[in-house]
Design a protein around this motif. Structure first.
Motif, PDB file in Angstrom:
ATOM      1  N   VAL A  70       1.118   8.265  16.629  1.00  0.00           N
ATOM      2  CA  VAL A  70       1.608   7.558  15.716  1.00  0.00           C
ATOM      3  C   VAL A  70       0.875   8.169  14.659  1.00  0.00           C
ATOM      4  CG1 VAL A  70       1.506   5.308  14.236  1.00  0.00           C
ATOM      5  CG2 VAL A  70       1.921   5.845  17.137  1.00  0.00           C
ATOM      6  N   ALA A  71       1.447   8.689  14.005  1.00  0.00           N
ATOM      7  CA  ALA A  71       0.361   8.948  12.718  1.00  0.00           C
ATOM      8  C   ALA A  71       1.122   8.249  11.292  1.00  0.00           C
ATOM      9  CB  ALA A  71       1.238  10.683  11.982  1.00  0.00           C
ATOM     10  N   LEU A  72      -0.192   8.110  10.156  1.00  0.00           N
ATOM     11  CA  LEU A  72       0.470   7.240   9.309  1.00  0.00           C
ATOM     12  C   LEU A  72      -0.173   7.753   8.165  1.00  0.00           C
ATOM     13  CD1 LEU A  72      -0.173   3.934  10.661  1.00  0.00           C
ATOM     14  CD2 LEU A  72       2.165   4.896  10.736  1.00  0.00           C
ATOM     15  N   GLY A  73      -0.105   9.075   7.238  1.00  0.00           N
ATOM     16  CA  GLY A  73      -0.709   9.791   6.803  1.00  0.00           C
ATOM     17  C   GLY A  73      -2.422   9.823   6.520  1.00  0.00           C
ATOM     18  N   PRO A  74      -3.069   8.651   5.235  1.00  0.00           N
ATOM     19  CA  PRO A  74      -4.441   8.994   5.770  1.00  0.00           C
ATOM     20  C   PRO A  74      -5.166   7.740   6.606  1.00  0.00           C
ATOM     21  CG  PRO A  74      -3.395   8.162   3.668  1.00  0.00           C
ATOM     22  CD  PRO A  74      -1.904   9.034   3.758  1.00  0.00           C
ATOM     23  N   LEU A 100       0.943  -1.400   0.375  1.00  0.00           N
ATOM     24  CA  LEU A 100      -0.674  -0.039  -0.155  1.00  0.00           C
ATOM     25  C   LEU A 100       1.135   1.107   0.023  1.00  0.00           C
ATOM     26  CD1 LEU A 100      -2.676  -0.754   2.546  1.00  0.00           C
ATOM     27  CD2 LEU A 100      -2.918  -0.917   0.024  1.00  0.00           C
ATOM     28  N   ALA A 101       1.619   1.329   0.688  1.00  0.00           N
ATOM     29  CA  ALA A 101       2.696   2.217   1.201  1.00  0.00           C
ATOM     30  C   ALA A 101       3.926   1.982   1.466  1.00  0.00           C
ATOM     31  CB  ALA A 101       2.848   3.571   1.621  1.00  0.00           C
ATOM     32  N   GLU A 102       5.551   2.507   1.327  1.00  0.00           N
ATOM     33  CA  GLU A 102       6.631   2.642   1.607  1.00  0.00           C
ATOM     34  C   GLU A 102       6.347   3.615   2.376  1.00  0.00           C
ATOM     35  OE1 GLU A 102      11.115   0.820  -0.001  1.00  0.00           O
ATOM     36  OE2 GLU A 102       9.315   0.960  -0.800  1.00  0.00           O
ATOM     37  N   GLY A 103       7.946   3.474   3.530  1.00  0.00           N
ATOM     38  CA  GLY A 103       7.885   4.572   3.686  1.00  0.00           C
ATOM     39  C   GLY A 103       9.653   5.177   3.672  1.00  0.00           C
ATOM     40  N   VAL A 104      10.079   6.020   3.163  1.00  0.00           N
ATOM     41  CA  VAL A 104      11.314   7.142   2.762  1.00  0.00           C
ATOM     42  C   VAL A 104      11.999   7.675   3.685  1.00  0.00           C
ATOM     43  CG1 VAL A 104      11.947   8.142   1.135  1.00  0.00           C
ATOM     44  CG2 VAL A 104      10.744   7.233  -0.143  1.00  0.00           C
ATOM     45  N   VAL A 109       1.368  10.165  -0.845  1.00  0.00           N
ATOM     46  CA  VAL A 109       0.195   9.585  -0.079  1.00  0.00           C
ATOM     47  C   VAL A 109       0.184  10.053   1.353  1.00  0.00           C
ATOM     48  CG1 VAL A 109      -0.585   8.321  -1.470  1.00  0.00           C
ATOM     49  CG2 VAL A 109       0.616   8.012   0.964  1.00  0.00           C
ATOM     50  N   GLY A 110       1.296  11.118   1.276  1.00  0.00           N
ATOM     51  CA  GLY A 110       1.757  11.832   2.546  1.00  0.00           C
ATOM     52  C   GLY A 110       2.181  11.432   3.828  1.00  0.00           C
ATOM     53  N   ASN A 111       2.517  11.942   4.082  1.00  0.00           N
ATOM     54  CA  ASN A 111       3.920  11.924   5.755  1.00  0.00           C
ATOM     55  C   ASN A 111       3.495  11.076   6.694  1.00  0.00           C
ATOM     56  OD1 ASN A 111       5.716  12.686   4.052  1.00  0.00           O
ATOM     57  ND2 ASN A 111       5.395  15.151   6.035  1.00  0.00           N
ATOM     58  N   ALA A 112       4.431  10.353   7.447  1.00  0.00           N
ATOM     59  CA  ALA A 112       4.402   9.738   9.155  1.00  0.00           C
ATOM     60  C   ALA A 112       5.236   9.753   9.755  1.00  0.00           C
ATOM     61  CB  ALA A 112       4.534   7.510   8.263  1.00  0.00           C
TER      62      ALA A 112
END
Length: 316
Positions: free
Chosen positions: A154-158, A81-85, A110-113
């Motif tokens: 803990v924030a994970l974008g959407p 679904l998403a990979e964190g850079v 798709v946003g920041n975490a």
């Protein structure tokens, strides 16, 4: 914690070595390997829509970040679904703070975490082990320190966090071993005779474990991996794969063993610096393997059980 969304296909049968070799005599009589402390926090969680969160943050003893990792993927299918850079990260002095930019499979942001928390250091547990084998001695001392971890945000974008299961720790150790003047190694393996290769069977590998026989067979259009067990006639199943490792189907499999020579045939291969001695006991193996579509593949051929021991000449 394992990363379940990466799997690899393929199989191979290796020689079942029962011991490891010792370093060569040219090395220092005692060698020491120190494993430095690497504080680590590792989490697997779920979002409110049951997607999987996979997070790891690892530093060295000085607080320098060695790994900062975040992935989100669908539960069950394992689709990304998403990979964190990684952005800035900290894991020291009782604080955890890791930032990421989330990138979807199409390469779009798709946003920041950001995962922020604190930890407290628990009681360190120390263990010691001493092993003697193959003319060598191994000594190890390890320490493990658990951390109690508390997330403050803990924030994970959407995505919204549903649950987080985390462990945090630091461990380090010292391992030392002596290097003997003449190292020793030993092991066992099965060696099929040339008659085991037929017009259809290009390769046959055999291994055993207690009352189980494992057979790897390669043909022009497929290869199969069979596991059979039992007393007398061993039975089980064989899985067939194409040359790309894609499954073709499963069939039945059976095998029988007969020891042909009660005495072992011994050979020695001495050199100025080493001596390799093997003891071979002759057996006869018969097997029948069901191919996809109902056709059967089988033969009866000689297979030797080889026990070997080498003194000196290791690592040269």
């Amino acid at each position: 914690m394992t990363r379940t969304f990466a799997t690899a296909c393929g199989a191979a049968v290796a020689l079942a070595l029962l011991a490891v070799t010792a370093p060569s005599a040219s090395a220092d009589p005692r060698e020491v390997v120190v494993e430095s402390s690497e504080p680590t926090v590792s989490c697997e969680g779920r979002t409110t829509d049951d997607s999987v969160i996979d997070f790891t943050l690892r530093t060295n003893a000085e607080g320098e970040v060695l790994e900062s990792y975040l992935q989100l993927f669908e539960s069950g299918s394992g689709d990304h679904l998403a990979e964190g850079v990684p952005l800035e990260a900290t894991f020291a002095d009782g604080k955890v703070d890791a930032g990421f930019e989330l990138i979807d499979p199409a390469g779009d942001s798709v946003g920041n975490a950001r995962l922020v928390g604190t930890y407290t250091v628990g009681e360190t547990v120390t263990s010691k082990d001493h092993i003697r084998r193959n003319n060598s001695q191994w000594h190890s001392e390890r320490s493990y320190t658990p951390y109690s971890l508390t997330w403050s945000g803990v924030a994970l974008g959407p995505w919204q966090v549903g649950s987080m299961d985390c462990t945090a720790w630091a461990s380090e150790g010292t391992n030392s071993f002596t290097v003997p003047h003449r190292g020793v190694a030993f092991g066992t393996y099965w060696t099929p005779s040339p008659e085991c290769s037929t017009e259809e069977i290009r390769l046959l590998d055999v291994s055993t474990y207690e009352d189980e026989t494992l057979i790897l067979v390669d043909t022009a259009d497929a290869w199969g991996w069979a596991a059979v067990s039992g007393d007398g006639v061993q039975t089980g199943a064989i899985d067939w794969y194409d040359s790309e490792g894609e499954p073709l189907g499963t069939g039945s499999a059976s095998a029988t063993w007969q020891q042909l020579s009660p005495a072992k045939v011994t050979t020695a291969s001495p050199t100025p610096s080493s001596n390799l001695v093997t003891h071979t006991t002759a057996h006869q193996l018969g097997f029948d393997l069901e191919r996809v579509g109902g056709r059967h593949l089988g033969t009866t051929c000689g297979v030797g059980f080889v026990e070997w021991r080498q003194i000196g000449g290791l690592g040269e």
